[in-house]
Each structure stands twice: as C-alpha cells, then as structure tokens.
Design a protein around this motif. Structure first.
Motif, PDB file in Angstrom:
ATOM      1  N   ASP A   1     -44.842  28.429   8.864  1.00 11.15           N
ATOM      2  CA  ASP A   1     -44.507  27.360   7.811  1.00 11.15           C
ATOM      3  C   ASP A   1     -45.532  27.602   6.610  1.00 11.15           C
ATOM      4  O   ASP A   1     -46.532  27.333   6.611  1.00 11.15           O
ATOM      5  CB  ASP A   1     -45.155  26.056   8.756  1.00 11.15           C
TER       6      ASP A   1
ATOM      7  N   ASP B   1     -41.951  27.241  16.533  1.00 14.16           N
ATOM      8  CA  ASP B   1     -40.501  27.780  16.679  1.00 14.16           C
ATOM      9  C   ASP B   1     -39.779  27.374  15.363  1.00 14.16           C
ATOM     10  O   ASP B   1     -40.554  26.711  14.307  1.00 14.16           O
ATOM     11  CB  ASP B   1     -39.716  27.122  17.723  1.00 14.16           C
ATOM     12  N   ASP B   2     -38.604  27.856  15.228  1.00 18.65           N
ATOM     13  CA  ASP B   2     -37.891  27.838  13.969  1.00 18.65           C
ATOM     14  C   ASP B   2     -37.794  26.200  13.499  1.00 18.65           C
ATOM     15  O   ASP B   2     -37.871  25.893  12.076  1.00 18.65           O
ATOM     16  CB  ASP B   2     -36.379  28.240  13.936  1.00 18.65           C
ATOM     17  N   GLY B   3     -37.800  25.379  14.406  1.00 24.01           N
ATOM     18  CA  GLY B   3     -37.181  23.995  13.907  1.00 24.01           C
ATOM     19  C   GLY B   3     -38.597  22.885  13.999  1.00 24.01           C
ATOM     20  O   GLY B   3     -38.307  21.741  13.849  1.00 24.01           O
ATOM     21  N   TYR B   4     -39.601  23.411  14.701  1.00 25.98           N
ATOM     22  CA  TYR B   4     -40.496  22.379  15.195  1.00 25.98           C
ATOM     23  C   TYR B   4     -40.967  21.495  13.991  1.00 25.98           C
ATOM     24  O   TYR B   4     -41.008  20.193  14.296  1.00 25.98           O
ATOM     25  CB  TYR B   4     -41.608  23.169  15.540  1.00 25.98           C
TER      26      TYR B   4
ATOM     27  N   VAL C   1     -35.318  26.360  22.058  1.00 25.87           N
ATOM     28  CA  VAL C   1     -35.422  26.242  20.610  1.00 25.87           C
ATOM     29  C   VAL C   1     -35.292  27.707  20.368  1.00 25.87           C
ATOM     30  O   VAL C   1     -34.866  28.595  21.063  1.00 25.87           O
ATOM     31  CB  VAL C   1     -36.811  26.111  20.685  1.00 25.87           C
ATOM     32  N   ASP C   2     -35.214  27.994  19.070  1.00 31.29           N
ATOM     33  CA  ASP C   2     -35.158  29.617  18.499  1.00 31.29           C
ATOM     34  C   ASP C   2     -36.590  29.767  18.112  1.00 31.29           C
ATOM     35  O   ASP C   2     -37.113  29.440  17.393  1.00 31.29           O
ATOM     36  CB  ASP C   2     -34.130  29.442  17.320  1.00 31.29           C
TER      37      ASP C   2
ATOM     38  N   ASN D   1     -33.369  33.439  20.640  1.00 29.03           N
ATOM     39  CA  ASN D   1     -32.839  32.250  20.477  1.00 29.03           C
ATOM     40  C   ASN D   1     -32.575  31.530  21.834  1.00 29.03           C
ATOM     41  O   ASN D   1     -32.209  32.131  22.839  1.00 29.03           O
ATOM     42  CB  ASN D   1     -31.414  32.209  19.616  1.00 29.03           C
TER      43      ASN D   1
ATOM     44  N   SER E   1     -40.564  20.745  24.258  1.00 28.83           N
ATOM     45  CA  SER E   1     -39.703  21.477  23.109  1.00 28.83           C
ATOM     46  C   SER E   1     -38.933  22.446  23.826  1.00 28.83           C
ATOM     47  O   SER E   1     -39.099  23.589  24.120  1.00 28.83           O
ATOM     48  CB  SER E   1     -40.535  22.230  22.159  1.00 28.83           C
TER      49      SER E   1
ATOM     50  N   ALA F   1     -39.604  20.571  11.219  1.00 30.58           N
ATOM     51  CA  ALA F   1     -38.582  19.901  10.718  1.00 30.58           C
ATOM     52  C   ALA F   1     -38.151  18.540  11.722  1.00 30.58           C
ATOM     53  O   ALA F   1     -37.437  17.703  10.943  1.00 30.58           O
ATOM     54  CB  ALA F   1     -37.307  20.580  10.777  1.00 30.58           C
ATOM     55  N   LEU F   2     -38.996  18.505  12.722  1.00 31.24           N
ATOM     56  CA  LEU F   2     -38.702  17.342  13.613  1.00 31.24           C
ATOM     57  C   LEU F   2     -39.427  16.162  13.198  1.00 31.24           C
ATOM     58  O   LEU F   2     -40.438  16.168  12.457  1.00 31.24           O
ATOM     59  CB  LEU F   2     -39.137  17.657  14.832  1.00 31.24           C
TER      60      LEU F   2
ATOM     61  N   ARG G   1     -41.506  15.683  17.042  1.00 32.82           N
ATOM     62  CA  ARG G   1     -42.441  16.916  17.015  1.00 32.82           C
ATOM     63  C   ARG G   1     -43.593  16.510  17.807  1.00 32.82           C
ATOM     64  O   ARG G   1     -44.562  15.847  17.505  1.00 32.82           O
ATOM     65  CB  ARG G   1     -42.922  16.844  15.581  1.00 32.82           C
TER      66      ARG G   1
END
Length: 721
Positions: free
Chosen positions: A505, A514-517, A458-459, A446, A455, A519-520, A548
């Motif tokens: 995904d 990454d974990d949140g890419y 990130v995690d 993380n 980016s 979701a942006l 993103r």
C-alpha cells in the motif's frame, strides 16, 4: 494473580472455586488422558482421550462438490478417575480447595463433609500413559468409605436435550450437544476392589476400556490412605479390557509411591531442560511454567496424535487439531522437548494420504492439502470460506518441519516421510497460483483465506504468499537433493517463490494484508459496544467481510515469524497500522503482536500483548476458558519470551540471540536444547548471557557477534550487550 500460591503452584479455595473456568484451569493429563479439575456438575464431561472420536455426518441444506460430509467429534469417555467417597453415610461434597503442583503436575483436592476433611491427590502418569493414580486421605477412626467407581460416558445412559434456548447466541467454537449418545455399552465388570467397563462408539468403531482398582490401604499416623490406579485403553480392532487389567495389576505390584517417584523424576528431567526463571516475579514465572506444563500434559507423544486447540481440557472446537498446533505449539517443543516435536510431525506425515484426498476433493489434481481442522486426518470444516480456504496450513506445516530441523539437526525425519510431505504440500502452490502477465509476471495466489478469519476468499494474502515462497524454496532445495523433484519442477518452484507478489500500500507505506484490504470501508469501531465482541458472535460473516477489520494477527504474523523479510521501520509501521484494524477476537493474536512488536524494538507494546497471551486462561480474559484451555496462547507466551524478547532464531547452523529491552522485565532466564546440547540463556535488559554445556560444537551469535562454541570452551559462557 488470583490463583498463584508461589512460582510453582496454583491454588483455589472458597469463592474462587466457583469461577466457571476452574475445571479447565486445574486440568491434568499426559497427552493421552485428560482430566478436568473440580467444579463441573456430577454428570458433566470430565475425561477425554486424545485421538478417540466419533464420526458424525454434517447436515447441509445446500451442499456443493467437495464439501466435507463428516466430521470428527471427540466425546468425553467414562469416568474412572473419581472413587466413590461416602462420609457418615453421605456422598462427599464438592471440593473446598484445590492445588496444582507444577513440579510433578500433582493435583490435590480437599472435600469436606460432616466436619471431616478428605484429601484426593491425583496425577496422570507421564511414563505410563494408560494410568491415573489417586490417593485418598482421611482421619483414622472416622466413618469414611472409599471404593472404586466407574461412571458411564456422559449422556450415554441419560440422554440430554439438544434444543438450545431460542435467545441463545450461537457459538461455533463450542461442541454440539447430542440428543442421542453414540456410545454403546459393551461390558461391565465389578469385583472386590475393582470396577471396569467397555464402551463403543457407534460409527468410528473405537472401543474404550475404563477401569479403577484399589491397590493399597494403610494407616499412617492419624490418617488412613487408600490408593487407586485407574486406566484407559482404546482401539478399533484389538482387545482393550484384558490388556488394561493386566496394566493395572502391574501398577499395583509397583505401588503408588513408586509410580509417584517415577512421575517426579519425569518432571525433574522435563524442567531441567525447560526451565523458565524470572527473578522477583513469581506470578510471571508461574504463568509461563503453567503454560509449559499444560502443553506437555496435552500433546500427544506417540506419533499417532497431536494437540487439539483445547488439548484434553474441554469440549471446545470438538477436540480438533488446527494449524496452530504446527505454528504455535511445535516450535516450543522443538527447542525444549525435541522428541515431542518429532512425534507431532510424525502425526502430520501419517496424514499425507488423507491430505492428498483432500486436495483432490478441492479440485487439485496433484499435491496434498492438509485439512484446516481434523482429528482423524480428513477435513472436518463445514464452512469453507473461513476453513478449507486457509491453504496457508501447508506452509505452516512446512515451517514447523523447518523449525524442527533447525533446532535439532535431525534430518532423518526427511527420509521418514518428511520430505515427501514437504514436496507434496508445495505442489499445491503451483496448482492454485500462476504468473500474471498483467502484473509483470508476478506469481499470484487468488481466492484464499489467510489467518484472519474476518477477511475471507481474498487475492494475494500477504501471510500466505510470504509463507508459500519460503515453503517453495525449502521444498525445491530438499526435494531436489533427495530426488523427489526433477530439476524442471524445482526450477518452477524457485521461479514462483522469487516472483511471489507481495501486495503493498503506497499511501501507508506498508505491505497490505491482501490486494483489497485497504480498499474496504473501515469497521465502525467507535459505534461497536464492548458487548458486541467477538464480532463473529453478533454479525453475519458478510457484514464483517465487507469491512476493513481483522480478527487476529495476519500480516503481523508474517512479521513475527519472518522478521528478516521486513526492514526494522517496516515492522514498526505494520504493527501500528494493523493494530488499528485488529479486534484480537482470537487468542492466537496477542502473542503474534507481542513478538512482532519486540522484533520492531517496541518493548512496551510487546510487554502489553505478552501479558494478554500469558493471562488468557489464568485470568479468563476471553470469557470462554471453561470450554478448555487455549493451547496456542499458552505456547505463545513462551515463544514470545524466547523468540520475541530474546530474539532467538537459527541462521544456518548458528544459534542467534538479539534481545530487546522489555519494560517491567529486567531479567529472565530460560533453557533450551539446541542440536542435542543444553543451552541456558539469561537476558538482562538488552544484554544476553549464554551458557553452553556438552561435547558438541555449538555456534552462538549474540547481537550479531559470534562469541563462542562449546568445542572451544567447555561450559562456555558468553556475554554481549
């Protein structure tokens, strides 16, 4: 292509010489000395020395524990490469034409004054790394005076203003202008046919001797020829001027023609093992040959230096070495000039203690973390989200070491510090990652930044995790074999690698950056005009981080480097998915997309991105080549051809090729050295032909078929469609 004379020569004249990137484009060097071409102002920085830098404090209004306190700043040195030329009582004008002959890396300029053409022919000796040779020619019987000249380091005797214009766009890629020069003049010498000086950098303590000496004068037919030898020597605690003058005297005894013959022989040997040929496409040939030549003239070969992002061709990025030296440039030399690749690794190994210090500053109690940008070995980045947080540099260096071992079979480097570097850098992953019980005990890493600088923090960056897993397995295997690890620590490394979390995904059926890419909120590309690129010059970092959008290949870089980790259809989906979110604001991006597209079987897309990489500097596609050539893009143009289009890789001890058909490129040839044996590769469409010469066995596989070895068939020639 604007500068192409033929497949081996660049040329510029007239209005073309006014283009702002010409000085960088016509740079010459030898890995220590770098000289920009014509076109800069009389007092502009012109000559740089690899590994010579000043230490400068970093000013923070709000700092924190572990921040870098000083940076390395490479500064232009005194110019001992331009003799004084006076024509009919007037200084010679600016160049009216320039050529660069890649067969010898010989540059020739023509200056015109009073109706008289004066030609200045120069090369930086590859065999004698302290030397620059110059021959000046002019018509006999004309009023032309040519004498040695050494001008002081830029700004050292006439400080320049450092205040930027209030409306100027801040560009972090450009070295700062200093109000007060850190150079201190130590000694000046002048005598019949010679000029010399020494200067010292105030904080770093480097002393640089610069000198020019006339070594010959003759009339040849209707022309007068005047020869000069120039030289540089730099050290902190050793004499520099007297040894340099002795070197110049030795060069005088040999003469210009003998030294030019030595240069010609050096490059003849270089091109014999680094040939690139593209029939009926001289401009494309020139682009790749130019890339190889400029890389070779920029990279340090002494084990004490490496290659900066701009080489010695400009002030961009302050002369710093980044991770692209290991990931983009070193693989080129591993397969063409293995001794250079080894020297680059030796430089990294020499920085292991500094990397340990850096890890402690970053909070790790064991292991080593290499700096994101440096010259002298310590971290020089003042912005940790897009700099020191890029822990992937450790895995990049491990990948470079593994590539060198695969290409050369030279395992002696492991016992000479390579294995210790490998193990120490791998320990960082166990220090910053952990097995997450809430995610089925997957190993997670993380709060890091991947290659994509848009980016940050990130995690589970995909590229970082994939490369870390490879690094851990490599370190466990070699560290255990060499007793640098005990069985328990090696087992922890393997367990972490096997359990490494690779974010996925489900909606798009691709691995997530990454974990949140995903979701942006997507970047509003439709509402962003062309003049707002690159984004980093026009938007606050947080405005970018919340969206993103990717600056460059990140997840796609993982596909390019490790295609075997992804299924064929996955490679294509990832290229298409991330193409839609990537701005390619970095010159590192195009070659990665080209290679990944080729490995996905998408020849048309691969060809497009390859052209971008190959023409980045020749066509100044990013508008900043004047600050120096982009070494990673130059390297990427070759690696795309060999490792992307031709599918070259090493599996175990077998050299493999799996070519893909590329539109507009019906045939190409290149040569490499594999395990000490010359190998020539010819690709026609999706068909490869390989010729192996030498006394040692080389295992070759083409399109999955084992074809021949040189121990079975001398001068083996194998073809598989």
């Amino acid at each position: 292509m604007r500068f192409a004379r033929d497949g081996w020569c660049l040329a510029a004249e007239g209005q073309t010489l006014q283009l702002h990137h010409v000085p960088a484009l016509f740079s010459i060097g030898n890995g220590f000395i770098g000289m920009r071409g014509p076109g800069d102002g009389a007092d502009a920085p012109r000559v740089y020395l690899n590994g010579v830098y000043e230490r400068m404090p970093i000013a923070y209004h709000e700092a924190a524990h572990g921040y870098a306190r000083e940076t390395d700043l490479r500064l232009a040195v005194a110019d001992a490469t331009r003799p004084a030329i006076v024509v009919e009582g007037q200084p010679a004008a600016a160049a009216s034409a320039v050529t660069l002959d890649l067969t010898r890396c010989l540059r020739a300029e023509t200056v015109r004054a009073g109706g008289i053409d004066v030609t200045i022919e120069q090369f930086v000796s590859m065999a004698q790394t302290a030397l620059v040779l110059t021959r000046v020619r002019f018509p006999a019987g004309k009023d032309v005076v040519v004498t040695p000249l050494v001008t002081p380091p830029p700004g050292s005797e006439a400080p320049v203003a450092a205040e930027p214009q209030s409306d100027a766009i801040y560009d972090p890629r450009i070295a700062p202008t200093l109000a007060d020069s850190p150079w201190r003049k130590l000694e000046l010498r002048a005598g019949p046919g010679i000029a010399a000086r020494t200067d010292r950098l105030h904080r770093s303590g480097f002393v640089v001797a610069s000198a020019m000496q006339e070594i010959g004068r003759r009339t040849a037919g209707n022309l007068v020829e005047v020869d000069f030898v120039s030289g540089y020597q730099a050290a902190r605690d050793e004499p520099v001027l007297e040894p340099l003058l002795a070197t110049l005297n030795a060069a005088q005894a040999r003469g210009y023609d003998a030294l030019l013959a030595e240069q010609t022989a050096w490059f003849a040997d270089f091109w014999s093992s680094s040939t690139v040929s593209i029939p009926d496409q001289p401009e494309t040939e020139l682009a790749i040959r130019y890339a190889l030549a400029e890389l070779t003239m920029a990279v340090g070969r002494d084990g004490k230096t490496s290659i900066g992002a701009k080489g010695q061709t400009g002030e961009g990025y302050e002369g710093h070495v980044f991770w692209d030296a290991d990931l983009y440039v070193l693989p080129v030399f591993a397969f063409t000039q293995p001794a250079i690749a080894r020297a680059m690794l030796a430089w990294r190994i020499s920085g292991l203690d500094a990397a340990r210090d850096n890890a402690r500053a970053m909070g790790q109690t064991e292991g080593a973390l290499y700096p994101w940008r440096t010259i002298g070995g310590h971290e020089c980045s003042s912005y940790f989200p897009a700099g020191p947080a890029q822990y992937h540099i450790n895995a990049d260096i491990a990948y470079a070491l593994e590539t060198y071992l695969a290409a050369t079979g030279d395992r002696t480097i492991l016992n000479q510090g390579g294995a210790a570097m490998l193990v120490e850098t791998a320990r960082i992953w166990l220090a910053i990652g952990y097995h997450d019980g809430d995610r089925d005990d997957a190993f997670v890493i993380n709060r890091v930044t991947g290659p994509d600088e848009y980016s940050a923090i990130v995690d589970n960056n995909l590229y970082t995790n994939v490369m870390a897993a490879r690094h851990l397995r490599f370190a466990a295997r070699e560290g255990l074999a060499l007793s640098l690890l005990d069985a328990a620590e090696a087992a922890r490394m393997v367990r972490a690698a096997d359990a490494m979390l690779l974010p996925f995904d489900d909606a798009r059926q691709v691995y997530a950056q990454d974990d949140g890419y995903f979701a942006l909120d997507p970047w509003p590309f439709a509402d962003t005009p062309p003049e707002k690129y690159p984004l980093l010059l026009h938007f606050h970092p947080l405005a970018i981080y919340r969206r993103r959008v990717s600056k460059q290949a990140d997840a796609v870089l993982a596909v390019a480097l490790l295609p075997e980790a992804f299924a064929d259809t996955m490679r294509q989906r990832m290229v298409e998915t991330y193409e839609a979110t990537t701005t390619h604001d970095s010159t590192l991006s195009a070659s990665a997309f080209a290679t990944a597209a080729a490995r996905a079987g998408d020849g048309a897309r691969a060809a497009h991105y390859w052209r971008v990489a190959a023409l980045t500097d020749l066509s100044d596609l990013f508008g900043n080549t004047d600050h120096g050539l982009h070494m990673a893009a130059l390297a990427g143009s070759w690696t795309t051809l060999a490792m992307g289009f031709a599918g070259m890789r090493v599996e175990g001890d077998t050299l493999c090729f799996d070519p893909v058909e590329i539109p507009g490129l019906p045939e190409y040839r290149f040569s490499i050295t594999y395990r000490g044996v010359p190998v020539e590769v010819t690709v026609s469409g999706a068909t490869a032909r390989v010729s192996v010469r030498g006394d040692h066995a080389v295992q070759i596989r083409i399109a999955g078929v084992d074809v021949a070895t040189s121990s079975e068939i001398q001068n083996a020639r194998a073809t598989v469609s």
